[in-house]
Motif scaffolding. Structure first.
Motif, short mmCIF file in Angstrom:
data_model
loop_
_atom_site.label_atom_id
_atom_site.label_comp_id
_atom_site.label_asym_id
_atom_site.label_seq_id
_atom_site.Cartn_x
_atom_site.Cartn_y
_atom_site.Cartn_z
N VAL A 1 0.84 -1.21 0.00
CA VAL A 1 0.00 0.00 0.00
C VAL A 1 0.87 1.26 0.00
O VAL A 1 0.69 2.16 -0.83
N VAL B 1 -3.86 -2.58 -6.26
CA VAL B 1 -4.80 -2.17 -5.21
C VAL B 1 -6.05 -3.05 -5.23
O VAL B 1 -6.55 -3.49 -4.19
N THR C 1 -0.68 -5.42 9.10
CA THR C 1 -0.76 -4.46 7.99
C THR C 1 -0.01 -3.18 8.34
O THR C 1 0.74 -2.63 7.52
#
Length: 240
Positions: A44, A201, A224
């Motif tokens: 990300v 994504v 994460t």
């Protein structure tokens, strides 16, 4: 050229290491989920900082937005077809999903090597390495467990050969992204970077994070966040 080959070898080796771990090693579901969440978090940050933000700076917000949207739509359509044909939970489905996921990742890596500094390459390559390792381990493990002859050494090596071929395909994607797009104008290059980012994504939301949460829902959020931190550290080390 040498730097590109080194990066490609390092990233692709994660598939082989992960596949070997899944076939012959011992990985619990919780560890697999934790590692996948770490990889997702790292991707990300890397996608935003090394692909989308430079693309906006090179072209415009409209070009970047269009690229991200197009990449996400194309991935979603192809992913739907893969799920319908192989099944989302089968070994073949996992292999197809990882290949589909890996092509835009490695294409983006090849493009990132065009005019991107060591920090960007290190962060993106490290994030893809972290992503490939647990995904390959989980996919190879599923394939071995679903194969009736998985206890036979030849069957295990056959599965390993399939992952070797996958690593080769993804390596070619990175090399193609670097060599074929080197002369492309900045506007198109920005669109391609965002297209790859949008596809990744979409893969994170449909494949990576759902798998991580299913296998380790207690620590998926922490993992994460840890991935985000690791990607930031990789970028700082590369820039140092």
């Amino acid at each position: 050229m040498l730097m590109m080959l080194i990066v490609v070898v390092v990233v692709s080796s994660a598939l082989l290491i992960g596949a070997a771990w899944g076939i012959w090693g011992n990985m619990s579901e919780r560890l697999e989920g934790f590692l996948i969440a770490v990889a997702g978090g790292a991707l990300v940050l890397s996608l935003v900082s090394e692909l989308v933000e430079p693309a906006i700076a090179q072209s415009s917000l409209h070009v970047a937005t269009g690229g991200v949207a197009a990449g996400a739509v194309v991935f979603a359509l192809v992913d739907y077809l893969i799920d319908e044909k192989w099944g989302p939970d089968s070994g073949g489905g996992l292999l197809a999903a990882i290949t589909l996921d890996g092509i835009p990742e490695n294409l983006a890596l090849g493009v990132a090597l065009i005019g991107t500094g060591p920090a960007g390459v290190a962060a993106l390559a490290g994030s893809i390495f972290l992503s490939n390792l647990p995904e390959a381990a989980g996919g190879a493990k599923e394939m071995a467990s679903s194969d009736s002859g998985s206890r036979d050494a030849r069957s295990k090596w056959r599965i390993m050969a399939i992952w070797g071929a996958t690593a080769a395909i993804l390596s070619l994607a990175a090399i193609a992204g670097n060599l074929l797009l080197a002369g492309v104008g900045e506007g198109w290059l920005a669109f391609i970077r965002c297209f790859a980012a949008g596809a990744v994504v979409a893969s994170l939301s449909t494949e990576v994070f759902p798998t991580a949460f299913r296998k380790d829902h207690h620590l998926a959020g922490i993992a994460t966040a840890l991935g985000l931190v690791l990607a930031f550290i990789l970028g700082q080390i590369g820039g140092g």
